[in-house]
Design a protein around this motif. Structure first.
Motif, PDB file in Angstrom:
ATOM      1  N   ASP A   1       0.983  -1.227  -0.030  1.00  0.00           N
ATOM      2  CA  ASP A   1      -0.373   0.159   0.169  1.00  0.00           C
ATOM      3  C   ASP A   1       0.963   1.340  -0.036  1.00  0.00           C
ATOM      4  N   GLU A   2       0.269   2.042  -0.743  1.00  0.00           N
ATOM      5  CA  GLU A   2       1.206   3.230  -1.039  1.00  0.00           C
ATOM      6  C   GLU A   2       0.116   4.776  -0.066  1.00  0.00           C
ATOM      7  N   GLY A   3       1.324   5.397   0.521  1.00  0.00           N
ATOM      8  CA  GLY A   3       0.801   7.430   1.654  1.00  0.00           C
ATOM      9  C   GLY A   3      -0.116   6.155   2.452  1.00  0.00           C
ATOM     10  N   VAL A   4      -0.100   5.292   3.075  1.00  0.00           N
ATOM     11  CA  VAL A   4      -0.836   5.397   4.442  1.00  0.00           C
ATOM     12  C   VAL A   4       0.448   4.615   5.284  1.00  0.00           C
ATOM     13  N   PRO A   5      -0.310   4.699   6.268  1.00  0.00           N
ATOM     14  CA  PRO A   5       1.026   4.245   8.049  1.00  0.00           C
ATOM     15  C   PRO A   5       1.141   2.638   8.332  1.00  0.00           C
ATOM     16  N   LEU A   6      -0.164   1.989   7.467  1.00  0.00           N
ATOM     17  CA  LEU A   6      -0.445   0.573   7.443  1.00  0.00           C
ATOM     18  C   LEU A   6       0.846   0.369   5.875  1.00  0.00           C
ATOM     19  N   GLY A   7       1.202   0.941   4.944  1.00  0.00           N
ATOM     20  CA  GLY A   7       1.544   0.233   3.881  1.00  0.00           C
ATOM     21  C   GLY A   7       3.473   1.110   4.293  1.00  0.00           C
ATOM     22  N   HIS A   8       3.903   1.712   5.403  1.00  0.00           N
ATOM     23  CA  HIS A   8       5.221   2.067   6.180  1.00  0.00           C
ATOM     24  C   HIS A   8       5.642   2.347   4.678  1.00  0.00           C
ATOM     25  N   SER A   9       4.982   3.320   3.818  1.00  0.00           N
ATOM     26  CA  SER A   9       5.263   4.431   3.171  1.00  0.00           C
ATOM     27  C   SER A   9       4.388   6.198   3.313  1.00  0.00           C
ATOM     28  N   ASP A  10       5.660   7.171   2.426  1.00  0.00           N
ATOM     29  CA  ASP A  10       4.947   7.885   2.861  1.00  0.00           C
ATOM     30  C   ASP A  10       5.127   8.775   1.508  1.00  0.00           C
ATOM     31  N   LEU A  11       5.282  10.261   1.612  1.00  0.00           N
ATOM     32  CA  LEU A  11       5.911  11.230   0.986  1.00  0.00           C
ATOM     33  C   LEU A  11       7.306  11.074   0.825  1.00  0.00           C
ATOM     34  N   ASN A  12       7.957  10.349   1.704  1.00  0.00           N
ATOM     35  CA  ASN A  12       9.965   9.920   1.879  1.00  0.00           C
ATOM     36  C   ASN A  12       9.929   8.575   2.360  1.00  0.00           C
ATOM     37  N   HIS A  13       9.182   8.121   2.312  1.00  0.00           N
ATOM     38  CA  HIS A  13       9.049   5.909   2.253  1.00  0.00           C
ATOM     39  C   HIS A  13       8.604   6.023   0.567  1.00  0.00           C
ATOM     40  N   ASN A  14       9.489   5.978   0.478  1.00  0.00           N
ATOM     41  CA  ASN A  14       8.877   4.313  -1.147  1.00  0.00           C
ATOM     42  C   ASN A  14       7.793   3.222  -0.795  1.00  0.00           C
ATOM     43  N   ASN A  15       7.368   2.842  -1.700  1.00  0.00           N
ATOM     44  CA  ASN A  15       5.997   1.609  -1.084  1.00  0.00           C
ATOM     45  C   ASN A  15       6.785   0.688  -1.853  1.00  0.00           C
TER      46      ASN A  15
END
Length: 400
Positions: free
Chosen positions: A118-132
């Motif tokens: 998943d992208e851009g959500v905490p459960l996906g461990h990804s955000d603006l600074n971290h890729n999925n």
């Protein structure tokens, strides 16, 4: 994805519409029905009509409280799709990581499925600074584990597939295409959305096919398919990257595009959609289905609709739009089509299966959000559900 509560006097019309339509599906010969598989729950008889009156309507329709995963049968034609030996089971899970969200691609040479977290959500461990991340799973290992467990849930290992920095926030995939996987990516910050080829064999080299529309960045690419009988790619572009805080404000409308990978020519083939999401072609390439997930990231009164189009044989423009179905659970997301023309849509309670005339035939009910699915020949369906992956074995075969 979102869930809605409706408080009104409401007749579940989808069930009553399904009654009596088992043999009216377009020009199909009447044949003996397959027997009901063990995990099936049938709602296609008069005794299984349900009314909702003056109370909250639970979108995850499961009035018998059967323990998922199960097959919900709303029309007897669904029994032919399932076959009498159908099964469905959980094959991988991680409650703390949405590792299996989108972009499922089956590679027959290794019997593996590739997919993205998943992208851009905490459960996906990804955000603006971290890729999925992209992973792969061996279906051969899953089949062996299921045999040993007697069909009960198993948790087979997944393998991380490291890709170069051109791949940012993968959200859609298809293939094999000329021996490669095709991925479409949301982009992240200033890194643009793009269409790339990925070699499924290590070191998984990446080739960028497209990263702009004549100098303008796309919004955030969502899903991709190949038109059967051609090497032409079609992909959806939607503003979910902006909605999830991964991209700047959109520069263009949300569209469906056609890309010729040999010439690089790209053009719009469908417009006037709220948030075009999944897409899938019939085996002959004459018809295409597009899911509009406007209600996700918008109002619940926006579309949760699957549209059907004709594909112009010369220009490949999507024409003659009409409604296939309005889904009852969350939104319609990733789409697939089987060789009989039935349409499979990932939704908030599993996978819904519609006849070509729009009749809801049944569900692969897992009681949790599924964002996408892929057929894995000869008779398997892999369902991505964020923190879990499910494997269904059915009689139907997918368009690949």
């Amino acid at each position: 994805m979102m869930r809605r509560i409706v408080t009104t006097s409401f007749v579940l019309l989808g069930l009553s519409i399904a009654l009596g339509h088992a043999d009216v599906l377009s020009n199909r010969a009447v044949k003996p029905r397959a027997e009901s598989p063990p995990q099936a729950v049938l709602f296609c008889s008069p005794s299984r009509r349900f009314l909702i009156s003056y109370g909250p309507f639970n979108q995850h329709f499961n009035p018998t409280n059967a323990t998922p995963p199960i097959f919900q049968v709303f029309n007897e034609a669904f029994l032919d799709i399932l076959g009498s030996n159908a099964s469905i089971a959980e094959i991988a899970s991680n409650a703390t990581f949405a590792f299996a969200h989108e972009a499922p691609v089956y590679i027959p040479e290794t019997d593996e499925v590739f997919f993205a977290s998943d992208e851009g959500v905490p459960l996906g461990h990804s955000d603006l600074n971290h890729n999925n991340m992209v992973f792969k799973l061996s279906l051969a290992n899953a089949e062996r584990a299921l045999q040993e467990s007697g069909g009960e849930a198993v948790n087979v290992p997944i393998t991380h597939v490291p890709l170069d920095d051109n791949v940012q926030m993968t959200n859609g995939g298809t293939g094999p295409f000329r021996g490669n996987i095709v991925l479409v990516n949301t982009g992240r910050g200033p890194r643009p959305p793009n269409v790339v080829l990925v070699n499924p064999q290590p070191p998984n080299n990446v080739t960028v096919l497209l990263n702009n529309y004549y100098g303008r960045q796309f919004n955030s690419l969502n899903d991709v398919k190949v038109l059967p009988g051609t090497d032409i790619l079609f992909f959806t572009d939607v503003q979910y990257g902006f909605i999830s805080g991964l991209r700047d404000a959109p520069l263009m409308e949300n569209h469906v595009y056609r890309l010729d990978p040999d010439t690089g020519a790209v053009r719009v083939v469908a417009t006037d959609l709220d948030k075009p999401n999944g897409l899938a072609f019939t085996a002959d390439g004459r018809t295409v289905y597009v899911s509009d997930s406007g209600a996700a990231g918008g109002s619940v009164t926006e579309p949760t609709t699957i549209y059907v189009f004709d594909v112009d044989p010369t220009t490949h423009a999507f024409t003659n739009r009409r409604v296939l179905a309005y889904v009852d659970a969350g939104i319609a997301d990733g789409l697939q089509v089987d060789t009989d023309g039935n349409v499979y849509s990932a939704c908030s309670d599993g996978v819904h299966v519609f006849a070509p005339d729009g009749t809801l035939l049944g569900k692969l009910f897992i009681d949790m959000i599924s964002a996408n699915l892929v057929f894995a020949p000869p008779n398997r369906v892999v369902m991505l559900a964020g923190t879990k992956v499910f494997l269904a074995k059915i009689a139907a075969k997918g368009v690949v």
